[in-house]
Design an enzyme around this catalytic site. Structure first.
Site, PDB file in Angstrom:
ATOM      1  N   ASP A   1      -2.021   1.028   7.537  1.00  0.00           N
ATOM      2  CA  ASP A   1      -1.290   0.898   6.269  1.00  0.00           C
ATOM      3  C   ASP A   1      -0.858  -0.550   6.038  1.00  0.00           C
ATOM      4  O   ASP A   1      -0.941  -1.060   4.922  1.00  0.00           O
ATOM      5  CB  ASP A   1      -0.066   1.823   6.261  1.00  0.00           C
ATOM      6  CG  ASP A   1      -0.459   3.280   6.385  1.00  0.00           C
ATOM      7  OD1 ASP A   1      -1.221   3.763   5.521  1.00  0.00           O
ATOM      8  OD2 ASP A   1      -0.017   3.942   7.344  1.00  0.00           O
TER       9      ASP A   1
ATOM     10  N   ASP B   1       0.883  -1.172   0.000  1.00  0.00           N
ATOM     11  CA  ASP B   1       0.000   0.000   0.000  1.00  0.00           C
ATOM     12  C   ASP B   1       0.921   1.222   0.000  1.00  0.00           C
ATOM     13  O   ASP B   1       1.398   1.635   1.050  1.00  0.00           O
ATOM     14  CB  ASP B   1      -0.903  -0.011   1.233  1.00  0.00           C
ATOM     15  CG  ASP B   1      -1.801   1.210   1.305  1.00  0.00           C
ATOM     16  OD1 ASP B   1      -2.202   1.720   0.242  1.00  0.00           O
ATOM     17  OD2 ASP B   1      -2.085   1.666   2.429  1.00  0.00           O
TER      18      ASP B   1
ATOM     19  N   GLU C   1      -1.286  -1.529  -4.709  1.00  0.00           N
ATOM     20  CA  GLU C   1      -2.560  -0.821  -4.864  1.00  0.00           C
ATOM     21  C   GLU C   1      -2.377   0.370  -5.785  1.00  0.00           C
ATOM     22  O   GLU C   1      -1.366   1.069  -5.719  1.00  0.00           O
ATOM     23  CB  GLU C   1      -3.077  -0.361  -3.498  1.00  0.00           C
ATOM     24  CG  GLU C   1      -4.497   0.180  -3.556  1.00  0.00           C
ATOM     25  CD  GLU C   1      -5.055   0.425  -2.178  1.00  0.00           C
ATOM     26  OE1 GLU C   1      -5.645  -0.512  -1.613  1.00  0.00           O
ATOM     27  OE2 GLU C   1      -4.898   1.543  -1.675  1.00  0.00           O
TER      28      GLU C   1
END
Length: 163
Positions: free
Chosen positions: A138, A7, A66
């Site tokens: 996160d 991420d 992502e």
């Protein structure tokens, strides 16, 4: 198969590693790379070094990142895109195939709803990866990316067998 989920972020980049055996997932590790404040080039270098360490330590066979969420501030979006570029580059340089998933796809894959919030994602990570200790949203998001990738890989394998 060991999978890495990332991420990307400029200040905090979450990462998560899972092992996939058939349709079973097992948590391996997770964490956050903190690039701090300061010059963009230094922050990107810290991100690069941190991800290299994760890849060297955990030896993933597949990776997923992502996609960048585009917001109203173009400058922030461009900087985040640079962090995402590093997240794509590190596994690619190690010879690891890298996939990309939209945030809505990741959320839908893990929670069943494309607009789930971080609390819902964190809860489902606990359900899908029992015993995993995740101290950061996160890192939870990164594990969600890895889980999404595992689900997509499983679906691809089913289609290949059927053909």
């Amino acid at each position: 198969m060991r999978l890495l989920g990332v991420d990307p972020g400029l200040r905090f980049t979450g990462w998560g590693v899972v092992d996939m055996e058939g349709n079973r997932l097992r948590h391996v590790a997770n964490g956050v790379i903190k690039s701090g404040n300061g010059e963009l080039a230094v922050r990107l270098m810290r991100l690069h070094q941190g991800l290299q360490e994760v890849v060297a330590t955990h030896c993933p066979e597949g990776a997923a990142v992502e996609e960048t969420f585009v917001n109203r501030d173009g400058q922030s979006t461009l900087k985040l895109g640079q962090a995402r570029g590093v997240a794509l580059l590190v596994p690619a340089l190690a010879g690891i195939p890298v996939s990309e998933y939209a945030a809505n796809s990741v959320k839908k894959s893990v929670v069943g709803y494309g607009h789930a919030d971080k609390t819902q994602i964190g809860h489902m990570i606990g359900v899908l990866l029992p015993g995993a200790i995740v101290d950061s949203p996160d890192a939870a998001d990164a594990l969600a990316v890895a889980i999404c990738h595992a689900h997509h890989m499983t679906a691809r394998q089913v289609v290949e067998v059927a053909q």
